[in-house]
Motif scaffolding. Structure first.
Motif, PDB file in Angstrom:
ATOM      1  N   ALA A 667      58.021  94.633 109.721  1.00 30.08           N
ATOM      2  CA  ALA A 667      57.505  94.281 108.403  1.00 30.08           C
ATOM      3  C   ALA A 667      56.268  93.412 108.554  1.00 30.08           C
ATOM      4  O   ALA A 667      55.226  93.641 107.911  1.00 30.08           O
ATOM      5  CB  ALA A 667      58.570  93.563 107.594  1.00 30.08           C
ATOM      6  N   ALA A 668      56.355  92.389 109.411  1.00 30.64           N
ATOM      7  CA  ALA A 668      55.224  91.487 109.629  1.00 30.64           C
ATOM      8  C   ALA A 668      54.012  92.237 110.169  1.00 30.64           C
ATOM      9  O   ALA A 668      52.859  91.977 109.789  1.00 30.64           O
ATOM     10  CB  ALA A 668      55.638  90.382 110.601  1.00 30.64           C
ATOM     11  N   GLU A 669      54.286  93.193 111.064  1.00 29.67           N
ATOM     12  CA  GLU A 669      53.196  93.985 111.672  1.00 29.67           C
ATOM     13  C   GLU A 669      52.419  94.755 110.599  1.00 29.67           C
ATOM     14  O   GLU A 669      51.186  94.749 110.586  1.00 29.67           O
ATOM     15  CB  GLU A 669      53.819  94.942 112.697  1.00 29.67           C
ATOM     16  CG  GLU A 669      52.816  95.829 113.401  1.00 29.67           C
ATOM     17  CD  GLU A 669      53.510  96.808 114.347  1.00 29.67           C
ATOM     18  OE1 GLU A 669      53.040  97.957 114.461  1.00 29.67           O
ATOM     19  OE2 GLU A 669      54.536  96.420 114.966  1.00 29.67           O
ATOM     20  N   TRP A 670      53.141  95.407 109.700  1.00 29.69           N
ATOM     21  CA  TRP A 670      52.468  96.218 108.671  1.00 29.69           C
ATOM     22  C   TRP A 670      51.845  95.347 107.580  1.00 29.69           C
ATOM     23  O   TRP A 670      50.760  95.655 107.078  1.00 29.69           O
ATOM     24  CB  TRP A 670      53.437  97.240 108.071  1.00 29.69           C
ATOM     25  CG  TRP A 670      53.651  98.405 109.000  1.00 29.69           C
ATOM     26  CD1 TRP A 670      54.749  98.672 109.738  1.00 29.69           C
ATOM     27  CD2 TRP A 670      52.693  99.421 109.302  1.00 29.69           C
ATOM     28  NE1 TRP A 670      54.576  99.803 110.490  1.00 29.69           N
ATOM     29  CE2 TRP A 670      53.309 100.296 110.242  1.00 29.69           C
ATOM     30  CE3 TRP A 670      51.404  99.697 108.886  1.00 29.69           C
ATOM     31  CZ2 TRP A 670      52.666 101.419 110.759  1.00 29.69           C
ATOM     32  CZ3 TRP A 670      50.763 100.813 109.397  1.00 29.69           C
ATOM     33  CH2 TRP A 670      51.377 101.661 110.329  1.00 29.69           C
ATOM     34  N   TYR A 671      52.537  94.234 107.220  1.00 23.48           N
ATOM     35  CA  TYR A 671      51.938  93.315 106.247  1.00 23.48           C
ATOM     36  C   TYR A 671      50.612  92.780 106.788  1.00 23.48           C
ATOM     37  O   TYR A 671      49.626  92.644 106.048  1.00 23.48           O
ATOM     38  CB  TYR A 671      52.881  92.135 105.971  1.00 23.48           C
ATOM     39  CG  TYR A 671      54.046  92.435 105.045  1.00 23.48           C
ATOM     40  CD1 TYR A 671      53.897  93.296 103.958  1.00 23.48           C
ATOM     41  CD2 TYR A 671      55.299  91.809 105.245  1.00 23.48           C
ATOM     42  CE1 TYR A 671      54.983  93.544 103.108  1.00 23.48           C
ATOM     43  CE2 TYR A 671      56.373  92.052 104.397  1.00 23.48           C
ATOM     44  CZ  TYR A 671      56.206  92.937 103.329  1.00 23.48           C
ATOM     45  OH  TYR A 671      57.254  93.174 102.486  1.00 23.48           O
ATOM     46  N   LEU A 672      50.587  92.475 108.090  1.00 26.62           N
ATOM     47  CA  LEU A 672      49.375  91.921 108.698  1.00 26.62           C
ATOM     48  C   LEU A 672      48.207  92.913 108.593  1.00 26.62           C
ATOM     49  O   LEU A 672      47.084  92.530 108.282  1.00 26.62           O
ATOM     50  CB  LEU A 672      49.636  91.554 110.154  1.00 26.62           C
ATOM     51  CG  LEU A 672      48.437  91.005 110.933  1.00 26.62           C
ATOM     52  CD1 LEU A 672      47.924  89.716 110.290  1.00 26.62           C
ATOM     53  CD2 LEU A 672      48.791  90.775 112.392  1.00 26.62           C
ATOM     54  N   LYS A 673      48.502  94.233 108.872  1.00 28.43           N
ATOM     55  CA  LYS A 673      47.431  95.236 108.807  1.00 28.43           C
ATOM     56  C   LYS A 673      46.842  95.302 107.402  1.00 28.43           C
ATOM     57  O   LYS A 673      45.623  95.347 107.218  1.00 28.43           O
ATOM     58  CB  LYS A 673      47.970  96.608 109.215  1.00 28.43           C
ATOM     59  CG  LYS A 673      48.238  96.722 110.705  1.00 28.43           C
ATOM     60  CD  LYS A 673      48.618  98.151 111.091  1.00 28.43           C
ATOM     61  CE  LYS A 673      48.852  98.231 112.602  1.00 28.43           C
ATOM     62  NZ  LYS A 673      49.105  99.611 113.051  1.00 28.43           N
ATOM     63  N   ALA A 674      47.728  95.292 106.418  1.00 26.17           N
ATOM     64  CA  ALA A 674      47.249  95.365 105.040  1.00 26.17           C
ATOM     65  C   ALA A 674      46.547  94.068 104.646  1.00 26.17           C
ATOM     66  O   ALA A 674      45.517  94.087 103.957  1.00 26.17           O
ATOM     67  CB  ALA A 674      48.406  95.648 104.094  1.00 26.17           C
ATOM     68  N   ALA A 675      47.110  92.942 105.058  1.00 23.81           N
ATOM     69  CA  ALA A 675      46.547  91.631 104.713  1.00 23.81           C
ATOM     70  C   ALA A 675      45.140  91.485 105.264  1.00 23.81           C
ATOM     71  O   ALA A 675      44.242  90.955 104.593  1.00 23.81           O
ATOM     72  CB  ALA A 675      47.447  90.528 105.247  1.00 23.81           C
ATOM     73  N   GLU A 676      44.930  91.940 106.485  1.00 23.08           N
ATOM     74  CA  GLU A 676      43.607  91.838 107.098  1.00 23.08           C
ATOM     75  C   GLU A 676      42.581  92.726 106.385  1.00 23.08           C
ATOM     76  O   GLU A 676      41.376  92.522 106.525  1.00 23.08           O
ATOM     77  CB  GLU A 676      43.694  92.221 108.582  1.00 23.08           C
ATOM     78  CG  GLU A 676      44.381  91.145 109.418  1.00 23.08           C
ATOM     79  CD  GLU A 676      44.551  91.559 110.865  1.00 23.08           C
ATOM     80  OE1 GLU A 676      44.517  92.789 111.142  1.00 23.08           O
ATOM     81  OE2 GLU A 676      44.737  90.676 111.722  1.00 23.08           O
ATOM     82  N   SER A 677      43.072  93.710 105.621  1.00 26.66           N
ATOM     83  CA  SER A 677      42.177  94.559 104.831  1.00 26.66           C
ATOM     84  C   SER A 677      41.917  93.960 103.451  1.00 26.66           C
ATOM     85  O   SER A 677      41.219  94.549 102.635  1.00 26.66           O
ATOM     86  CB  SER A 677      42.788  95.960 104.664  1.00 26.66           C
ATOM     87  OG  SER A 677      42.900  96.604 105.908  1.00 26.66           O
ATOM     88  N   GLY A 678      42.549  92.779 103.199  1.00 23.35           N
ATOM     89  CA  GLY A 678      42.320  92.097 101.931  1.00 23.35           C
ATOM     90  C   GLY A 678      43.331  92.417 100.850  1.00 23.35           C
ATOM     91  O   GLY A 678      43.107  92.099  99.675  1.00 23.35           O
ATOM     92  N   HIS A 679      44.442  93.037 101.211  1.00 23.44           N
ATOM     93  CA  HIS A 679      45.463  93.390 100.224  1.00 23.44           C
ATOM     94  C   HIS A 679      46.228  92.116  99.847  1.00 23.44           C
ATOM     95  O   HIS A 679      46.973  91.552 100.663  1.00 23.44           O
ATOM     96  CB  HIS A 679      46.406  94.434 100.814  1.00 23.44           C
ATOM     97  CG  HIS A 679      47.269  95.120  99.796  1.00 23.44           C
ATOM     98  ND1 HIS A 679      48.397  94.535  99.269  1.00 23.44           N
ATOM     99  CD2 HIS A 679      47.142  96.337  99.200  1.00 23.44           C
ATOM    100  CE1 HIS A 679      48.962  95.367  98.400  1.00 23.44           C
ATOM    101  NE2 HIS A 679      48.212  96.479  98.342  1.00 23.44           N
TER     102      HIS A 679
END
Length: 735
Positions: A667-679
């Motif tokens: 979960a943290a891995e995928w949240y991080l990818k989206a978060a780094e894109s500004g989501h």
């Protein structure tokens, strides 16, 4: 009077002044072997001096003296034989044989022609001997005739080198016929190094003596611009002179010039007249050209029956292109019942005769399986024969078969080789294909610069596909300096030729105002035109413009209509937007089932938005059976393509174990990818994981960082979380 006769008269020989007495004296002496008397009697009967003139009697007396070794009599006898060949109706004497015996080259050559005409092995050998004899006597015609035999392999082993040598000897002696023949050898590189310049010089020398064949051939060089500057006017002038001199090929060529208006005013009537004249005089090519005029109805009322008759007659006389035209008529059913079988028979005959167009047509029939069982192998075989004959269309199509591995072992290298050969002849499809090879890097090292170079060549030749693709490269700055203006120019040229994709691309530039003043109205006009030509992408834009009211009154109904047309053609963006309209009931009755259906179609084609939309419907069970597993699968596809909302949703599903084994780490891995894109929502969820230490090392500072980023992006839950763990945040917001 010979020196010998003068000496005899000085020694006391007296010839009576009375003609009759003189003749009687001469006859008496001549019959007793007096050579001088025999010569004098020859003169008497040749010129009618005291006796009635008689060439046959003169020849008798000259012959007796010649047989005794008198050179004067030998020459005179030969001349008389040459004359009597055409002027003595009796067949008692073979004057050719007799004249040849006396060394008369006219007779020797005529006798040679007789033996050549018999055509047997022995007679041809005899012709070679006779022509050689004439040549040895210094007659240029003997060299010329020998050259002809060597050129055609008659009585001797074929040798273009020996032919050119013989023609050259005769040409050096000023013989205009041989000069023309040698010019032909230079023109076609037969036995000599090919040289249009040398051919031009020799034809010119021969033409200066008004030799009709040289005038015609010189005209052809001016027509082609070979060895001299191209000039249809000069060609027409020379053809006219040659025709006036009796050259029937020139009459046919004049007809061709009138047919196409080259060097003279275009006139089908004049063309028909010249072709008719040449045809009546036995010119087979003119007969074929006459057939073409009847077939097309140019200069005469169209008659397929007459065309068929003329083509068949010419074909029977060995004209290969007429065999090809007969194949075309049977293939199209012109004046006859359509028959692929008959067409293939005629194409086969023409192909065997070296007709490249016939090879191409046979290949095409086998490739398309038209009236014959489809066979890529046979198609490749016939394209191969056409390619070997230099046909650029066959070279291009065979190249495509090698590229795709149809009927031959797949080979990008072979495709590249064949495309290059065709392109060097100006075949625009091959030029386009080379551009594509360099663009894609299939068969050659990828090079946008070389791709642009080849597309540029095709564009300069007016090829609309090359113009469109080069425009695209200028638009994107691939291999050339980026230029919307240049792209606009090239798209315009291609669009004016009816290229649908170029019309669409031009519409895009107007829509965005790139390289041209922005105009929704002009964009709408161009998209409409391209859509009428079948452009699904243009239909998508029309749907979009109706949905947004750009350049046209806003209409969800019209947007739906265009999206549906495009979607049914397989456009994934339209399929996704159509799904959205069904989902929200815009321009159509609301239907989650239909929405899911269209989202699924687009998703399967790789449309990232549709993959997300379909995943949401699977997650919520709207229009499809609820399935976390199916939702997870489609969110994953979209997430891997970079969709940040899908990445966030994957994080949520891993966090809560929905459709997948629960995992805070994943979960943290995928949240991080989206978060780094500004989501912002993913940033909030990631902050929550850091605050609780779920799947990551617990860190209030990291939690604050991500909450702060989410709050600044407008997420209210993140603001509340910050107020809870960082009192200063509320003060900061208040201030």
């Amino acid at each position: 009077m010979s020196a010998r006769l003068k000496a005899r008269m000085a020694a006391g020989l007296r010839i009576p002044s009375n003609d009759r007495s003189a003749v009687l004296l001469l006859k008496n002496k001549a019959e007793n072997g007096d050579v001088d008397a025999q010569c004098l009697l020859g003169l008497v009967f040749e010129h009618g001096l005291g006796e009635r003139a008689s060439y046959r009697k003169a020849l008798r007396w000259y012959g007796m003296a010649a047989d005794a070794g008198d050179g004067f009599a030998r020459k005179a006898a030969g001349i008389l034989c040459s004359y009597l060949i055409d002027n003595d109706e009796s067949d008692e004497t073979d004057y050719c044989e007799l004249g040849a015996k006396y060394g008369n080259t006219d007779c020797i050559l005529k006798l040679g022609l007789r033996f050549e005409g018999e055509g047997t092995e022995e007679s041809l050998k005899r012709a070679v001997e006779l022509y050689g004899e004439a040549a040895d006597l210094g007659d240029p015609r003997g060299f010329r005739c020998l050259g002809y035999l060597y050129e055609n392999g008659k009585g001797v082993e074929r040798s273009y080198e020996r032919a050119a040598e013989c023609y050259g000897r005769a040409a050096e002696m000023g013989y205009e016929v041989a000069q023309c023949d040698l010019g032909y050898m230079y023109e076609h590189g037969m036995g000599v190094e090919q040289s249009y310049k040398k051919a031009f010089e020799l034809y010119s020398e021969s033409a200066s003596k008004e030799y009709p064949r040289a005038l015609n051939n010189l005209g052809l060089l001016y027509y082609k611009g070979a060895g001299t500057e191209k000039s249809y006017e000069k060609a027409f002038e020379l053809f006219t002179k040659a025709a006036e001199g009796g050259d029937v090929d020139a009459v046919n060529n004049i007809g061709m010039m009138y047919e196409f208006g080259m060097g003279t005013d275009q006139s089908y009537e004049e063309a028909f007249s010249r072709f008719s004249e040449a045809s009546e005089r036995g010119n087979v090519v003119a007969r074929r050209n006459l057939g073409s005029m009847y077939r097309k109805g140019e200069g005469v009322e169209r008659s397929y029956e007459k065309a068929m008759e003329l083509f068949k007659d010419a074909a029977e006389k060995g004209d290969v292109p007429s065999e090809y035209y007969l194949g075309c008529m049977y293939l199209e059913g012109e004046g006859v019942e359509k028959s692929v079988e008959e067409a293939m028979e005629w194409f086969g005959k023409a192909a065997d005769g070296g007709d490249e167009d016939a090879c191409f047509e046979l290949a095409l029939l086998y490739y398309n399986g038209e009236g014959v069982e489809r066979s890529y192998e046979k198609a490749a075989e016939w394209y191969g024969k056409g390619a070997e004959l230099g046909d650029m269309d066959s070279q291009n199509n065979l190249g495509s078969m090698y590229r795709k591995g149809e009927g031959v072992a797949q080979s990008y290298e072979k495709a590249f080789e064949l495309y290059t050969k065709a392109a060097e002849q100006g075949q625009t499809n091959a030029i386009f294909n080379l551009g594509r090879i360099f663009y894609d890097g299939s068969g050659a090292e990828r090079s946008f610069e070389k791709a642009a170079e080849w597309y540029g060549k095709g564009a300069d030749l007016g090829d609309k596909k090359c113009q469109n693709n080069l425009g695209s490269m200028y638009e994107d700055g691939e291999g050339v300096a980026q230029s919307y203006e240049k792209a606009f120019e090239l798209y315009t040229k291609a669009a004016e030729q009816g290229h649908v994709n170029a019309t669409y691309n031009l519409g895009r530039l107007y829509h965005s105002g790139s390289g041209v003043e922005q105009s929704y109205e002009k964009a709408f006009e161009l998209f409409t035109k391209a859509a009428e030509g079948g452009s699904a992408q243009s239909m998508f834009f029309l749907g979009w413009m109706y949905s947004q009211g750009e350049g046209v009154a806003q209409s969800d109904a019209e947007a739906f209509r265009w999206y549906r047309k495009s979607a049914e053609m397989g456009d994934m963006d339209s399929q996704n937007n159509l799904g959205s309209m069904y989902e929200h009931g815009q321009g159509v009755a609301q239907s989650c089932e239909k929405a899911a259906e269209w989202y699924r179609k687009a998703a399967e084609q790789g449309n990232r938005d549709a993959q997300f939309n379909y995943a949401v419907m699977c997650y919520d069970g709207n229009g499809v059976e609820k399935s976390f597993e199916e939702a997870f699968s489609w969110f994953m596809k979209a997430a891997e393509s970079g969709d940040d909302s899908s990445q966030n949703n994957l994080g949520h599903m891993y966090e809560h174990g929905e459709g997948v084994a629960q995992s805070y780490e994943k979960a943290a891995e995928w949240y991080l990818k989206a978060a780094e894109s500004g989501h912002s929502l993913a940033q909030f969820h990631l902050g929550s994981l850091y605050e609780k230490g779920n799947g990551v090392r617990r860190s209030i500072e990291d939690a604050k960082k991500w909450y702060r980023m989410s709050a600044e992006g407008g997420d209210s839950d993140a603001s509340k979380a910050l107020e809870r763990i960082d009192p200063r945040w509320k003060e900061r917001i208040s201030s």
